[in-house]
Scaffold this active site. Structure first.
Site, PDB file in Angstrom:
ATOM      1  N   SER A 136       1.036  70.514  21.062  1.00  0.00           N
ATOM      2  CA  SER A 136       1.747  71.398  21.989  1.00  0.00           C
ATOM      3  C   SER A 136       2.929  70.644  22.563  1.00  0.00           C
ATOM      4  O   SER A 136       2.931  69.408  22.618  1.00  0.00           O
ATOM      5  CB  SER A 136       0.798  71.832  23.110  1.00  0.00           C
ATOM      6  OG  SER A 136       1.504  72.392  24.200  1.00  0.00           O
ATOM      7  N   TYR A 149      -4.297  69.321  29.962  1.00  0.00           N
ATOM      8  CA  TYR A 149      -4.159  69.712  28.559  1.00  0.00           C
ATOM      9  C   TYR A 149      -3.105  68.849  27.870  1.00  0.00           C
ATOM     10  O   TYR A 149      -3.306  68.378  26.744  1.00  0.00           O
ATOM     11  CB  TYR A 149      -3.771  71.191  28.485  1.00  0.00           C
ATOM     12  CG  TYR A 149      -3.670  71.743  27.085  1.00  0.00           C
ATOM     13  CD1 TYR A 149      -4.809  72.081  26.362  1.00  0.00           C
ATOM     14  CD2 TYR A 149      -2.426  71.968  26.494  1.00  0.00           C
ATOM     15  CE1 TYR A 149      -4.715  72.611  25.083  1.00  0.00           C
ATOM     16  CE2 TYR A 149      -2.328  72.504  25.216  1.00  0.00           C
ATOM     17  CZ  TYR A 149      -3.473  72.820  24.513  1.00  0.00           C
ATOM     18  OH  TYR A 149      -3.381  73.347  23.248  1.00  0.00           O
TER      19      TYR A 149
END
Length: 230
Positions: A136, A149
């Site tokens: 990501s 995250y």
């Protein structure tokens, strides 16, 4: 490839994992898939040819051993897609407020489990095999509220880069698919309209560029590999 190629795609009950598994299956690959919820996984791959569903949690060593046994029975692996991931709390808390027990769980799923899979499946990876680690943009740049995250994805990226150096016989490919219209993305932005994000299927052609090509190990953005249509 002279023989039927074989792939393992984790987190394949929905989203990008399911879309890639379906595409590979339609292209003649034999595909092993997993996800935590067996019923959802079975429904997701129903009707797909040459797909073997093995439900379970990638963070569970026993499940990883079962996946390795399944792949061994099939004769080896050409593609390992490390797609299964855990977002963490929704909405995302700032790091100063992040529950450490939850962060530990996120790191277990997003970092330790992928390494565990590589350790279990490494002997079964054929020469020239591809390992796709789905990352990501939160793993490459600091973002307010994405510390937990993002930290897990940054660790995954570094882990992949070391694996590439230590294992030049593999193509270790970290790929950022970009924003997609998925359940996880909706959970990251609760209450927001994400209908403008592209469907996961539109990102698959970019992944296939890496799967089918001869790209060196490294980090890639799907948007730079193939046009993504909405």
């Amino acid at each position: 490839m002279a023989q039927q190629p074989t792939a393992l795609v984790t987190g394949a009950s929905r989203g990008l994992g399911r879309a890639l598994a379906a595409d590979l299956s339609a292209d003649g690959w034999r595909v092993v898939v997993d996800a935590r919820h067996g019923d959802a996984l079975a429904d997701a791959v129903a009707g797909l040819p040459d797909v073997v569903d093995v439900p379970g949690d990638v963070a569970d060593p026993a499940h990883r051993a079962t996946l390795a046994e399944t792949v061994d029975d099939l004769g080896g692996l050409d593609l390992l897609v490390l797609n299964a991931s855990l977002l963490g709390p929704s909405p995302q808390p700032r790091l100063a407020d992040y529950p450490l027990d939850v962060l530990e769980q996120v790191l277990r799923v997003n970092v330790l489990a992928p390494l565990g899979l590589v350790q279990s499946l490494g002997p079964l990876l054929r020469p020239g095999a591809r390992i796709l680690a789905i990352t990501s943009d939160a793993g490459a740049e600091p973002m307010d509220g994405w510390g937990g995250y993002g930290t897990s994805k940054a660790a995954l990226e570094f882990l992949a880069s070391v694996l590439a150096v230590e294992n030049p016989q593999w193509h270790v490919l970290v790929v950022d698919p970009g924003d997609m219209r998925t359940v996880m993305h909706q959970e990251a932005f609760p209450g927001e309209d994400i209908s403008d994000r592209p469907e996961p299927e539109t990102v698959v052609p970019a992944l296939r560029v890496l799967v089918d090509g001869d790209h060196p190990s490294g980090r890639y953005r799907a948007a730079d590999l193939a046009p993504v249509t909405s």
